[in-house]
Design a protein around this motif. Structure first.
Motif, PDB file in Angstrom:
ATOM      1  N   LEU A 343       0.854  -1.194   0.000  1.00  0.00           N
ATOM      2  CA  LEU A 343       0.000   0.000   0.000  1.00  0.00           C
ATOM      3  C   LEU A 343       0.887   1.240   0.000  1.00  0.00           C
ATOM      4  O   LEU A 343       1.885   1.281   0.733  1.00  0.00           O
ATOM      5  N   HIS A 344       0.542   2.217  -0.807  1.00  0.00           N
ATOM      6  CA  HIS A 344       1.234   3.506  -0.735  1.00  0.00           C
ATOM      7  C   HIS A 344       0.700   4.214   0.510  1.00  0.00           C
ATOM      8  O   HIS A 344      -0.396   4.788   0.498  1.00  0.00           O
ATOM      9  N   LYS A 345       1.478   4.165   1.581  1.00  0.00           N
ATOM     10  CA  LYS A 345       0.991   4.641   2.881  1.00  0.00           C
ATOM     11  C   LYS A 345       0.776   6.156   2.916  1.00  0.00           C
ATOM     12  O   LYS A 345       0.028   6.670   3.729  1.00  0.00           O
ATOM     13  N   SER A 346       1.491   6.863   2.049  1.00  0.00           N
ATOM     14  CA  SER A 346       1.390   8.322   2.108  1.00  0.00           C
ATOM     15  C   SER A 346       0.272   8.877   1.226  1.00  0.00           C
ATOM     16  O   SER A 346       0.112  10.094   1.143  1.00  0.00           O
ATOM     17  N   ALA A 347      -0.496   8.001   0.573  1.00  0.00           N
ATOM     18  CA  ALA A 347      -1.563   8.503  -0.310  1.00  0.00           C
ATOM     19  C   ALA A 347      -2.531   9.388   0.478  1.00  0.00           C
ATOM     20  O   ALA A 347      -2.945   9.054   1.595  1.00  0.00           O
ATOM     21  N   LEU A 348      -2.889  10.487  -0.153  1.00  0.00           N
ATOM     22  CA  LEU A 348      -3.753  11.489   0.488  1.00  0.00           C
ATOM     23  C   LEU A 348      -5.210  11.010   0.478  1.00  0.00           C
ATOM     24  O   LEU A 348      -5.649  10.359  -0.469  1.00  0.00           O
ATOM     25  N   VAL A 350      -9.511  12.114   1.829  1.00  0.00           N
ATOM     26  CA  VAL A 350     -10.373  13.264   2.110  1.00  0.00           C
ATOM     27  C   VAL A 350     -10.143  13.839   3.501  1.00  0.00           C
ATOM     28  O   VAL A 350     -10.571  14.963   3.792  1.00  0.00           O
ATOM     29  N   SER A 351      -9.444  13.097   4.351  1.00  0.00           N
ATOM     30  CA  SER A 351      -9.134  13.618   5.694  1.00  0.00           C
ATOM     31  C   SER A 351      -8.139  14.774   5.614  1.00  0.00           C
ATOM     32  O   SER A 351      -7.974  15.528   6.569  1.00  0.00           O
ATOM     33  N   GLY A 352      -7.439  14.861   4.496  1.00  0.00           N
ATOM     34  CA  GLY A 352      -6.376  15.865   4.375  1.00  0.00           C
ATOM     35  C   GLY A 352      -5.021  15.314   4.779  1.00  0.00           C
ATOM     36  O   GLY A 352      -4.007  15.997   4.664  1.00  0.00           O
ATOM     37  N   GLY A 353      -5.005  14.082   5.285  1.00  0.00           N
ATOM     38  CA  GLY A 353      -3.750  13.459   5.696  1.00  0.00           C
ATOM     39  C   GLY A 353      -3.501  12.178   4.917  1.00  0.00           C
ATOM     40  O   GLY A 353      -4.235  11.829   3.983  1.00  0.00           O
ATOM     41  N   ALA A 354      -2.465  11.441   5.342  1.00  0.00           N
ATOM     42  CA  ALA A 354      -2.087  10.201   4.659  1.00  0.00           C
ATOM     43  C   ALA A 354      -3.001   9.064   5.086  1.00  0.00           C
ATOM     44  O   ALA A 354      -3.474   9.010   6.231  1.00  0.00           O
ATOM     45  N   ILE A 355      -3.198   8.111   4.175  1.00  0.00           N
ATOM     46  CA  ILE A 355      -4.088   6.984   4.465  1.00  0.00           C
ATOM     47  C   ILE A 355      -3.567   6.186   5.666  1.00  0.00           C
ATOM     48  O   ILE A 355      -4.352   5.688   6.476  1.00  0.00           O
TER      49      ILE A 355
END
Ligand code: FES
Length: 580
Positions: A343-348, A350-355
């Motif tokens: 998983l790309h952990k840093s994907a943005l 709707v929370s505005g943060g990383a997944i």
């Protein structure tokens, strides 16, 4: 992930309708006041369109007006102005010839409903299969801040003490009746046990898959996919979404910021891990096309290849969405993927943060529902993409729903020219077919059916069912319900109605499927295939008016998402001229 929130306050597009004191503004604002809105609701606060696919004829979305009230509450709390906007709703279980024929129409209607009206951000209230991709496609083409809220799945069904999965058991019971193992009276009794609450199909069918895709893409709040429709926490999710969308508008956090190539790769791997529907392939390709992401069938095969299916839900497994939620739901699956480096952990999101920030803390509460990797339903759960002279542009197969022994198979073709031909012949006791044959169904693709119906998992001949045969290799240009199962090659491209090689398969031809080497071959000489193709003429009905004509003239192949060619791409949401 690199997102910098926009400055706030600033003027939003809704102020083009509502800001100031010109005649035109008073025309827009004054008429709205007949609903009793105070003047300060038009003061520049974010106007949030709640795009609602509620319809009495879309039973899976029948509760969405109640859910909209909770979204509105959240929007008010955050200082926004909620407006509920009905949009085209295509029910899977009602629309003919198939809801899929209207996915693109619904997407187009959604897009224009957003662009043509004073909306600054969108909440998409969706549920039944096509309602999720159609609204996501339309919203993606406008690219205003958007969050998905799913209606949630129905509670478990039970019949005589056994779990009954939406769709999955309909197909099973229907075949049991044909095989003489179940009476018609028992079938009717089972019907009443299938749908015991509001909500979408309770299996990992297309609705649950697409809700999971929205969450894995980062387009829904964490945990959205699995909460049952009637659970009070579904209403909390709706209210929290209402709060969040207002801030997203202030930050100008848009779908194109979130739905990156990495986000789609996360979603593809998620689909493999959950044993998700093959329908996700066409829908995700179409959504990607709306945000200009170069997503291909090869991405599906590449990303899903080594992902184990760990969610033990029907149709691949044993449980239903209610149990998936109690086990921890999709965040647990995403965490497992992240821990496996998938998983790309840093994907943005709707929370505005990383997944990763959304899932790092979650726990698996039931290891029989979300399985450890060494007990996975299959170690390679991703959608398989096969190619060859029978599918030059690709075809797909879902390994977790297939019979392992049939994934390498050579057999004699038994051809059905279209769905009517299939229906006319399948129950004929004299049909020349046995369990080693390959059933081939033509003219069921995007142009041919038209609309690409879910008939690819065509039922087996009753005479073979009565012998206890439960699966055969089937090949078509159709789709398959996400609740269905079997060794079924789908989306064969180009489709028969577009002159693909599928169109010229004849009874008795030998066909070979080799999943390991990703091959699908029609065993005839190249010169013979070329001769047949040059002699081919279309046999499907061609519409000369109405939406059907528009669809058949412009729909693209399943291998690129079956969108209408002129709808692909992001056109943004420019404010048009005022005509008053
Ligand atoms: Fe609507 Fe399954 S038929 S969600």
């Amino acid at each position: 992930m690199s997102f910098t929130p926009a400055k706030w306050p600033r003027s939003l597009r809704s102020q083009e309708w509502y800001g100031g004191s010109s005649r035109d503004v008073i025309y827009h604002r004054g008429w709205m006041k007949n609903q009793g809105w105070p003047h300060d609701m038009f003061d520049g606060r974010p106007v949030i369109g709640i795009l609602n696919t509620w319809s009495d004829l879309t039973p899976c979305n029948g509760h969405l007006r109640e859910l909209a009230e909770k979204v509105k509450a959240g929007i008010y709390e955050a200082g926004g102005f909620p407006v509920e906007v009905p949009v085209f709703s295509a029910s899977e279980n009602t629309y003919r010839p198939t809801a899929m024929m209207f996915r693109n129409l619904a997407a187009m209607a959604t897009e224009e409903a957003i662009r043509g009206q004073p909306i600054d951000g969108c909440v998409l209230l969706v549920g039944c299969d096509k309602t999720t991709p159609s609204l996501m496609m339309g919203a993606a083409s406008c690219d205003l801040p958007t969050i998905v809220v799913s209606g949630g799945p129905m509670l478990n069904g039970y019949f005589r003490g056994e779990r009954v999965g939406s769709g999955t058991h309909l197909w099973k019971f229907s075949e049991a009746v044909k095989a003489g193992e179940m009476t018609q009276e028992e079938f009717l009794e089972a019907e009443a046990s299938m749908s015991r609450s509001t909500g979408t199909c309770n299996t990992m069918g297309t609705a649950s898959t697409m809700a999971s895709m929205a969450e894995a893409l980062g387009m829904a709040l964490s945990g959205n996919a699995a909460i049952p429709a009637v659970d009070s926490r579904r209403r909390v999710m709706a209210q929290m979404t209402g709060r969040r969308i207002v801030q997203m508008v202030k930050d100008d956090l848009k779908p194109s910021d979130i739905m990156t190539k990495e986000a789609f790769e996360n979603a593809i791997r998620t689909n493999a891990a959950i044993g998700g529907s093959t329908n996700a392939v066409v829908h995700m390709l179409a959504i990607a096309g709306r945000v200009g992401i170069d997503l291909t069938l090869e991405d599906w095969d590449r990303c899903g290849r080594d992902v184990p299916t760990i969610v033990n839900l029907m149709p691949s497994g044993k449980y239903l969405m209610e149990e998936f939620y109690y086990a921890g739901g999709l965040p647990v699956v995403l965490k497992r993927l992240a821990e496996a480096g998938m998983l790309h952990k840093s994907a943005l999101t709707v929370s505005g943060g990383a997944i990763w920030d959304e899932i790092a803390h979650v726990l698996n509460h039931n290891e029989d529902v979300i399985l450890p990797a060494d007990r996975a339903l299959t170690q390679s759960g991703g959608i398989v993409v096969v190619r060859g002279n029978l599918a030059p542009q690709g075809a797909v197969l879902k390994p977790s729903a297939a019979t392992p022994a049939l994934m390498q198979h050579r057999g004699r073709a038994v051809v059905f020219e279209d769905i009517d031909d299939y229906k006319a012949k399948i129950a004929d006791p004299d049909l020349d077919i046995d369990e080693t044959c390959v059933m081939v169904l033509k003219n069921c693709g995007p142009k041919g059916y038209p609309g690409m119906a879910e008939v690819g998992n065509m039922g087996l001949p009753p005479k073979l069912l009565k012998q206890g045969i439960t699966d055969m290799l089937r090949i078509s240009d159709a789709r398959m319900s996400g609740t269905a199962y079997g060794t079924v090659v789908l989306h064969t491209s180009p489709e028969a109605a577009a002159g693909g090689p599928l169109a010229v398969v004849r009874d008795g031809d030998m066909i070979e499927l080799d999943v390991e080497n990703r091959r699908l071959s029609l065993d005839i000489p190249d010169a013979e295939l070329a001769a047949r193709l040059s002699a081919w003429t279309p046999t499907h009905a061609v519409a000369t008016s109405g939406y059907l004509m528009l669809h058949q003239s412009h729909v693209e192949g399943a291998d690129t998402g079956a969108d209408l060619d002129f709808l692909k791409g992001c056109r943004g949401a420019p404010v048009g001229k005022d005509s008053h």
